[in-house]
Design an enzyme around this catalytic site. Sequence first.
Site, PDB file in Angstrom:
ATOM      1  N   GLU A 116      10.290  32.401  18.284  1.00  0.00           N
ATOM      2  CA  GLU A 116      11.030  32.536  17.425  1.00  0.00           C
ATOM      3  C   GLU A 116      11.998  31.084  17.195  1.00  0.00           C
ATOM      4  O   GLU A 116      12.339  30.737  18.343  1.00  0.00           O
ATOM      5  CB  GLU A 116      11.827  33.613  17.525  1.00  0.00           C
ATOM      6  CG  GLU A 116      10.835  34.848  16.819  1.00  0.00           C
ATOM      7  CD  GLU A 116      11.113  36.428  17.078  1.00  0.00           C
ATOM      8  OE1 GLU A 116      10.809  36.941  16.203  1.00  0.00           O
ATOM      9  OE2 GLU A 116      12.249  36.524  17.722  1.00  0.00           O
ATOM     10  N   CYS A 129      17.964  26.749  16.208  1.00  0.00           N
ATOM     11  CA  CYS A 129      18.078  27.204  17.807  1.00  0.00           C
ATOM     12  C   CYS A 129      16.414  27.354  18.036  1.00  0.00           C
ATOM     13  O   CYS A 129      15.918  27.995  17.373  1.00  0.00           O
ATOM     14  CB  CYS A 129      18.695  28.569  17.613  1.00  0.00           C
ATOM     15  SG  CYS A 129      18.614  29.443  19.213  1.00  0.00           S
ATOM     16  N   CYS A 136      10.178  34.805  28.765  1.00  0.00           N
ATOM     17  CA  CYS A 136      11.231  34.343  29.898  1.00  0.00           C
ATOM     18  C   CYS A 136      10.877  34.955  31.152  1.00  0.00           C
ATOM     19  O   CYS A 136      10.774  36.382  30.885  1.00  0.00           O
ATOM     20  CB  CYS A 136      12.761  34.551  29.484  1.00  0.00           C
ATOM     21  SG  CYS A 136      13.652  33.708  30.656  1.00  0.00           S
ATOM     22  N   GLU A 196      13.974  29.970  29.442  1.00  0.00           N
ATOM     23  CA  GLU A 196      14.947  29.314  30.334  1.00  0.00           C
ATOM     24  C   GLU A 196      14.554  27.611  30.280  1.00  0.00           C
ATOM     25  O   GLU A 196      13.563  27.299  31.079  1.00  0.00           O
ATOM     26  CB  GLU A 196      14.847  29.737  31.663  1.00  0.00           C
ATOM     27  CG  GLU A 196      15.485  28.991  32.831  1.00  0.00           C
ATOM     28  CD  GLU A 196      17.172  28.726  32.346  1.00  0.00           C
ATOM     29  OE1 GLU A 196      17.784  29.474  31.901  1.00  0.00           O
ATOM     30  OE2 GLU A 196      17.261  27.404  32.405  1.00  0.00           O
ATOM     31  N   PHE A 250      27.179  32.445  31.822  1.00  0.00           N
ATOM     32  CA  PHE A 250      28.091  32.846  32.795  1.00  0.00           C
ATOM     33  C   PHE A 250      27.942  34.395  32.893  1.00  0.00           C
ATOM     34  O   PHE A 250      27.713  35.102  33.627  1.00  0.00           O
ATOM     35  CB  PHE A 250      29.380  32.150  32.769  1.00  0.00           C
ATOM     36  CG  PHE A 250      30.045  32.060  34.264  1.00  0.00           C
ATOM     37  CD1 PHE A 250      29.382  31.148  34.783  1.00  0.00           C
ATOM     38  CD2 PHE A 250      30.943  32.768  34.291  1.00  0.00           C
ATOM     39  CE1 PHE A 250      30.079  31.155  36.326  1.00  0.00           C
ATOM     40  CE2 PHE A 250      31.795  32.547  35.772  1.00  0.00           C
ATOM     41  CZ  PHE A 250      30.976  31.787  36.689  1.00  0.00           C
ATOM     42  N   HIS A 251      28.655  34.998  31.893  1.00  0.00           N
ATOM     43  CA  HIS A 251      28.772  36.292  31.363  1.00  0.00           C
ATOM     44  C   HIS A 251      29.414  37.441  32.530  1.00  0.00           C
ATOM     45  O   HIS A 251      29.658  38.710  32.271  1.00  0.00           O
ATOM     46  CB  HIS A 251      27.316  36.985  31.368  1.00  0.00           C
ATOM     47  CG  HIS A 251      26.629  36.128  30.398  1.00  0.00           C
ATOM     48  ND1 HIS A 251      27.131  35.812  29.011  1.00  0.00           N
ATOM     49  CD2 HIS A 251      25.199  35.733  30.211  1.00  0.00           C
ATOM     50  CE1 HIS A 251      26.135  35.186  28.439  1.00  0.00           C
ATOM     51  NE2 HIS A 251      24.960  35.235  29.007  1.00  0.00           N
ATOM     52  N   ASN A 326      24.766  41.368  20.889  1.00  0.00           N
ATOM     53  CA  ASN A 326      24.096  41.876  19.869  1.00  0.00           C
ATOM     54  C   ASN A 326      22.996  42.693  20.299  1.00  0.00           C
ATOM     55  O   ASN A 326      22.204  42.614  21.228  1.00  0.00           O
ATOM     56  CB  ASN A 326      23.328  40.522  19.426  1.00  0.00           C
ATOM     57  CG  ASN A 326      24.192  39.534  18.821  1.00  0.00           C
ATOM     58  OD1 ASN A 326      25.161  40.007  17.936  1.00  0.00           O
ATOM     59  ND2 ASN A 326      24.072  38.267  19.312  1.00  0.00           N
TER      60      ASN A 326
HETATM   61  N1  SAH Z   1      17.723  31.325  28.885  1.00  0.00           N
HETATM   62  C1  SAH Z   1      18.657  30.323  28.553  1.00  0.00           C
HETATM   63  C2  SAH Z   1      18.794  30.232  27.000  1.00  0.00           C
HETATM   64  C3  SAH Z   1      18.395  31.335  25.957  1.00  0.00           C
HETATM   65  S1  SAH Z   1      19.510  32.774  25.834  1.00  0.00           S
HETATM   66  C4  SAH Z   1      20.009  30.892  28.825  1.00  0.00           C
HETATM   67  O1  SAH Z   1      20.176  32.297  29.243  1.00  0.00           O
HETATM   68  O2  SAH Z   1      21.008  30.378  28.936  1.00  0.00           O
HETATM   69  C5  SAH Z   1      20.714  32.161  24.723  1.00  0.00           C
HETATM   70  C6  SAH Z   1      22.020  32.893  24.863  1.00  0.00           C
HETATM   71  O3  SAH Z   1      22.335  33.974  24.215  1.00  0.00           O
HETATM   72  C7  SAH Z   1      22.484  32.995  26.440  1.00  0.00           C
HETATM   73  O4  SAH Z   1      23.928  32.806  26.709  1.00  0.00           O
HETATM   74  C8  SAH Z   1      22.304  34.314  26.507  1.00  0.00           C
HETATM   75  O5  SAH Z   1      22.860  34.876  27.642  1.00  0.00           O
HETATM   76  C9  SAH Z   1      22.723  34.871  25.377  1.00  0.00           C
HETATM   77  N2  SAH Z   1      22.104  36.341  24.978  1.00  0.00           N
HETATM   78  C10 SAH Z   1      21.038  37.014  25.302  1.00  0.00           C
HETATM   79  N3  SAH Z   1      20.861  38.324  24.867  1.00  0.00           N
HETATM   80  C11 SAH Z   1      22.202  38.279  24.152  1.00  0.00           C
HETATM   81  C12 SAH Z   1      22.573  39.356  23.367  1.00  0.00           C
HETATM   82  N4  SAH Z   1      21.789  40.575  23.363  1.00  0.00           N
HETATM   83  N5  SAH Z   1      23.493  39.449  22.662  1.00  0.00           N
HETATM   84  C13 SAH Z   1      24.290  38.267  22.611  1.00  0.00           C
HETATM   85  N6  SAH Z   1      23.854  37.185  23.424  1.00  0.00           N
HETATM   86  C14 SAH Z   1      23.041  37.322  24.080  1.00  0.00           C
HETATM   87 FE1  SF4 Z   2      15.859  34.288  29.835  1.00  0.00          FE
HETATM   88 FE2  SF4 Z   2      18.061  33.590  29.027  1.00  0.00          FE
HETATM   89 FE3  SF4 Z   2      17.420  35.965  28.201  1.00  0.00          FE
HETATM   90 FE4  SF4 Z   2      18.140  35.579  30.528  1.00  0.00          FE
HETATM   91  S1  SF4 Z   2      19.348  35.298  28.961  1.00  0.00           S
HETATM   92  S2  SF4 Z   2      16.165  36.635  29.924  1.00  0.00           S
HETATM   93  S3  SF4 Z   2      17.417  33.489  31.038  1.00  0.00           S
HETATM   94  S4  SF4 Z   2      16.227  33.895  27.836  1.00  0.00           S
END
Ligand code: SAH
Ligand code: SF4
Length: 393
Positions: A116, A129, A136, A196, A250-251, A326
């Site tokens: 996507e 994006c 992943c 990733e 980071f989270h 989300n």
């Molecule tokens: N794999 C990479 C890039 C893709 S994710 C990474 O993890 O950084 C892009 C961003 O969306 C990341 O910061 C991810 O943590 C965040 N993300 C993933 N799932 C999400 C959700 N359900 N709600 C909000 N942000 C989310």
């Molecule tokens: Fe993969 Fe990024 Fe989703 Fe983690 S947040 S599962 S690294 S796409």
Amino acid sequence: MPMTTPITQDVLTIPRKLPVSARTNIVGLTRPALREALIAAGTPEKQAKMRLGQLWQWVYHWGVRDFALMTNLAKDYRALLAEHFTIDLPEIVTRQISEDGTRKYLVRIAGGHEVEVVYIPETDRGTLCISSQVGCTLTCSFCHTGTQKLVRNLTAAEIVGQVMMARDDLDEWPVPGAPKEEVRLISNIVLMGMGEPLYNFDNVRDAMQIVMDGEGIALGRRRITLSTSGVVPEIARTATEIGCQLAVSFHATTDEVRDVLVPINKRWNIATLLEALKAYPGLSNSERITFEYVMLDGVNDTKEDAHRLVKLLEGIPAKVNLIPFNEWPGAPYKRSSGNRIHAFADIIYKAGYASPIRTPRGEDIMAACGQLKSATERARKSKARIEAEAGLV
Ligand code: SAH
Ligand code: SF4
């Protein structure tokens, strides 16, 4: 580091029977690779540089897909190109447009896999994006993509192809003689779709070099942001080999919580990650690292978390991007309340860091961060299809 760690960058490679083509796709070849290919196809070495420049402009500046239209090339040279090369992009399967203008494309790549791509228009910019992998290999517990097992790395062609495909759809290739647009429809690119990017480094790097090339799509390196979950050994290469901006998922502010949310933390924990970020080449106040922080109700959203985060950021030119969670079907978390998110943002801001709250976009079409995943049935169907194609069933 325990050897039993479940984190792996091994990509589940599904054997694919791809259409046999004697012709090489030009899209995704770096300048040196394309030069070599042109010579191998019969371009005299002395002309190779000039031909490369001409072809590059046709493909990446003008968006031309047909060799016959490349009018500054001799007819027989156009025929030679057509005999040896193609200009192929991934195919758009569906396009959904959200009430807020966000566009989500489902894109089919070779072998029947799907990824996507999301386009987010804003008043002063437009962000595309893009994805770097199908699914992943990592399994962040709040991310929809992480629940999708089917994985392969995208090729450089498929990564650049997403950008070209979106430019097609938005009708954004320059028109000869027309004035240049002040603000481009696609002014920024974020590698925040599926996958990733640092586990597919070489292809992502080649693709971004093509996108940044001044004689083609020409997006500046500061307009590209690569987001990683924290693949520590590859982080520095983002600066040295691509030069784009870095964002880190980071989270969480303790290893205990981050181990659950972003399991790669078990391999490279918060301290190790921060060390790598402090050493990030070229880090400065004008090129800060973005810390992405998803707001999960009752999990990582307290004032104590905010204060801990501020402490962890000490010494790193940073900004914090707060992402309201989300939701997706079956998600084990809820979004933090607006009050919580604002209180959290306030603490970060008062400590001297920008702390914007990301407005969720395209939620009605499941295009928001972390909602990307080809629907389960679809993934299963394509897996079955792929296996069938590969002669496995
Ligand atoms: N794999 C990479 C890039 C893709 S994710 C990474 O993890 O950084 C892009 C961003 O969306 C990341 O910061 C991810 O943590 C965040 N993300 C993933 N799932 C999400 C959700 N359900 N709600 C909000 N942000 C989310
Ligand atoms: Fe993969 Fe990024 Fe989703 Fe983690 S947040 S599962 S690294 S796409």
